[in-house]
Design a protein around this motif. Structure first.
Motif, PDB file in Angstrom:
ATOM      1  N   GLU A   1       0.810  -1.216   0.000  1.00 39.05           N
ATOM      2  CA  GLU A   1       0.000   0.000   0.000  1.00 39.05           C
ATOM      3  C   GLU A   1       0.847   1.271   0.000  1.00 39.05           C
ATOM      4  OE1 GLU A   1      -4.029   0.004   1.855  1.00 39.05           O
ATOM      5  OE2 GLU A   1      -3.177  -1.658   3.009  1.00 39.05           O
TER       6      GLU A   1
ATOM      7  N   VAL B   1      -4.216 -17.945  -4.956  1.00 36.29           N
ATOM      8  CA  VAL B   1      -5.255 -17.272  -4.196  1.00 36.29           C
ATOM      9  C   VAL B   1      -6.608 -17.637  -4.791  1.00 36.29           C
ATOM     10  CG1 VAL B   1      -3.792 -15.339  -3.525  1.00 36.29           C
ATOM     11  CG2 VAL B   1      -5.130 -15.196  -5.628  1.00 36.29           C
TER      12      VAL B   1
ATOM     13  N   VAL C   1      -9.597 -11.863  -4.073  1.00 42.23           N
ATOM     14  CA  VAL C   1      -8.876 -10.656  -3.675  1.00 42.23           C
ATOM     15  C   VAL C   1      -9.858  -9.676  -3.032  1.00 42.23           C
ATOM     16  CG1 VAL C   1      -6.904 -10.783  -5.227  1.00 42.23           C
ATOM     17  CG2 VAL C   1      -9.054  -9.869  -6.081  1.00 42.23           C
ATOM     18  N   PRO C   2     -10.498 -10.061  -1.915  1.00 40.42           N
ATOM     19  CA  PRO C   2     -11.447  -9.169  -1.260  1.00 40.42           C
ATOM     20  C   PRO C   2     -10.754  -7.921  -0.724  1.00 40.42           C
ATOM     21  CG  PRO C   2     -10.939 -11.023   0.173  1.00 40.42           C
ATOM     22  CD  PRO C   2     -10.312 -11.320  -1.166  1.00 40.42           C
TER      23      PRO C   2
ATOM     24  N   ASP D   1     -11.021  -6.457   1.991  1.00 45.80           N
ATOM     25  CA  ASP D   1     -10.666  -6.458   3.409  1.00 45.80           C
ATOM     26  C   ASP D   1      -9.443  -7.321   3.702  1.00 45.80           C
ATOM     27  OD1 ASP D   1     -11.852  -8.912   2.977  1.00 45.80           O
ATOM     28  OD2 ASP D   1     -13.233  -8.797   4.684  1.00 45.80           O
ATOM     29  N   ASP D   2      -8.780  -7.810   2.666  1.00 45.59           N
ATOM     30  CA  ASP D   2      -7.512  -8.530   2.768  1.00 45.59           C
ATOM     31  C   ASP D   2      -6.419  -7.581   2.283  1.00 45.59           C
ATOM     32  OD1 ASP D   2      -5.819 -11.192   2.698  1.00 45.59           O
ATOM     33  OD2 ASP D   2      -5.503 -10.212   0.763  1.00 45.59           O
ATOM     34  N   HIS D   3      -5.212  -7.633   2.911  1.00 48.72           N
ATOM     35  CA  HIS D   3      -4.201  -6.630   2.562  1.00 48.72           C
ATOM     36  C   HIS D   3      -3.779  -6.706   1.095  1.00 48.72           C
ATOM     37  CE1 HIS D   3      -1.518 -10.031   3.419  1.00 48.72           C
ATOM     38  NE2 HIS D   3      -0.561  -9.398   2.796  1.00 48.72           N
ATOM     39  N   LYS D   4      -3.664  -7.899   0.526  1.00 45.81           N
ATOM     40  CA  LYS D   4      -3.313  -7.990  -0.897  1.00 45.81           C
ATOM     41  C   LYS D   4      -4.506  -7.615  -1.766  1.00 45.81           C
ATOM     42  CE  LYS D   4       0.619 -11.069  -0.586  1.00 45.81           C
ATOM     43  NZ  LYS D   4       1.358 -12.169  -1.228  1.00 45.81           N
ATOM     44  N   GLY D   5      -5.682  -7.983  -1.321  1.00 47.60           N
ATOM     45  CA  GLY D   5      -6.873  -7.578  -2.045  1.00 47.60           C
ATOM     46  C   GLY D   5      -7.014  -6.073  -2.090  1.00 47.60           C
ATOM     47  N   ARG D   6      -6.695  -5.396  -0.979  1.00 48.75           N
ATOM     48  CA  ARG D   6      -6.766  -3.935  -0.951  1.00 48.75           C
ATOM     49  C   ARG D   6      -5.831  -3.325  -1.979  1.00 48.75           C
ATOM     50  NH1 ARG D   6      -6.896  -4.634   4.611  1.00 48.75           N
ATOM     51  NH2 ARG D   6      -4.689  -4.061   4.836  1.00 48.75           N
TER      52      ARG D   6
ATOM     53  N   HIS E   1      -7.471  -3.740  -5.414  1.00 48.99           N
ATOM     54  CA  HIS E   1      -8.615  -2.834  -5.566  1.00 48.99           C
ATOM     55  C   HIS E   1      -8.165  -1.389  -5.738  1.00 48.99           C
ATOM     56  CE1 HIS E   1     -12.299  -5.292  -4.844  1.00 48.99           C
ATOM     57  NE2 HIS E   1     -11.389  -6.152  -4.393  1.00 48.99           N
TER      58      HIS E   1
END
Length: 291
Positions: free
Chosen positions: A55, A80, A83-84, A86-91, A94
């Protein structure tokens, strides 16, 4: 094709320049390199280069107005299922998509390329790189690590200081293991975690080996071999993983600028993404026992 000022550059054009220098065929089978997100046909005017796609570097890319983030470390190295946000990689995924920024990763292909990650590390230390430490094939000029030489020999204590001065400062710092007065001239380096090549460095007959993430037992067992009559092992220099690979960012930025002159603006990230933030304790005297 010769690019000219004002011509439209797209993500696929930047990828083409990167993969010419860092062929994906050089990557390890387990690796995950290439375009992670983004439309290959999207227009690119600014590109940010970093070690870690996290990030903090996404923030930097947004602040820079970049349309493409080039990282050394993969974002999605292991499989995976989603990639929601609320997951750090998902963030990260997004935020990149919402900001219109593509992400491209060049990992072990950039490690093995010539020039590659370890060439940049060698250059930062004032070494003239001569050949890979672990070639991709006998006699190949590609492979992991590099063996290089200093212009003139110097004591190990001075060489450790050279390493510290040549790399960005981190809380991890730079640690040396060996005789402070040992003369250092021929050196092996490996950007990233390189303790799996301790024996290879010893077989190469170098005076010192510079890498990251050295562990207690492998390092201790390596140094203990010096007690065997007729055996010489290189002194060890342990640096922060991020610091060992950060010099590559400028190499990659320079090659994109050279391949696409006067068309895209490049920037090397200055965010220290090494995870360690605090260091405490004085340098120990190896000649003194614990009180």
């Amino acid at each position: 094709m010769q690019w000219k000022l004002g011509e439209t550059v797209r993500i696929r054009d930047v990828i083409g320049a990167l993969e010419k220098a860092y062929p994906t065929g050089l990557a390890e089978d387990w690796d995950a390199v290439g375009l992670v997100c983004g439309d290959p046909d999207s227009v690119v005017q600014r590109v940010l280069f970093c070690v870690d796609p996290i990030e903090a570097t996404v923030d930097e890319a947004i602040d820079f107005g970049a349309q493409l983030l080039i990282s050394h470390h993969p974002l999605l190295l292991r499989g995976v299922h989603g990639v929601p946000a609320d997951d750090h990689k998902g963030r990260v995924v997004h935020r990149l998509i919402r900001s219109g920024i593509g992400l491209y990763c060049a990992h072990t292909n950039a490690d093995k390329a010539n020039p590659g990650v370890s060439d940049s590390l060698a250059g930062a230390l004032g070494l003239t790189a001569t050949r890979p430490l672990v070639p991709t094939a006998p006699g190949a000029d590609t492979g992991l690590g590099r063996i290089g030489e200093l212009a003139r020999p110097e004591p190990f204590r001075a060489f450790v200081r050279r390493v510290a001065d040549g790399l960005p400062t981190t809380a991890w710092g730079v640690r040396g293991a060996g005789d402070p007065d040992r003369e250092i001239r021929r050196v092996a380096v490996c950007g990233g975690a390189g303790d799996s090549f301790l024996a290879t460095a010893a077989e190469a007959g170098v005076d010192a080996y510079v890498t990251a993430d050295l562990r207690h037992h492998p390092a201790g067992e390596h140094l203990a071999r010096a007690d065997v009559p007729g055996t010489s092992v290189p002194a060890l220099v342990d640096v922060a993983h991020w610091a060992s690979e950060w010099p590559w960012c400028q190499q990659a930025a320079d090659l994109v600028s050279a391949a696409l002159p006067d068309t895209v603006e490049v920037l090397v990230s200055t965010r220290r993404t090494d995870p360690w933030t605090v260091h405490a304790g004085a340098t120990p005297d190896p000649g003194r026992a614990l009180a």
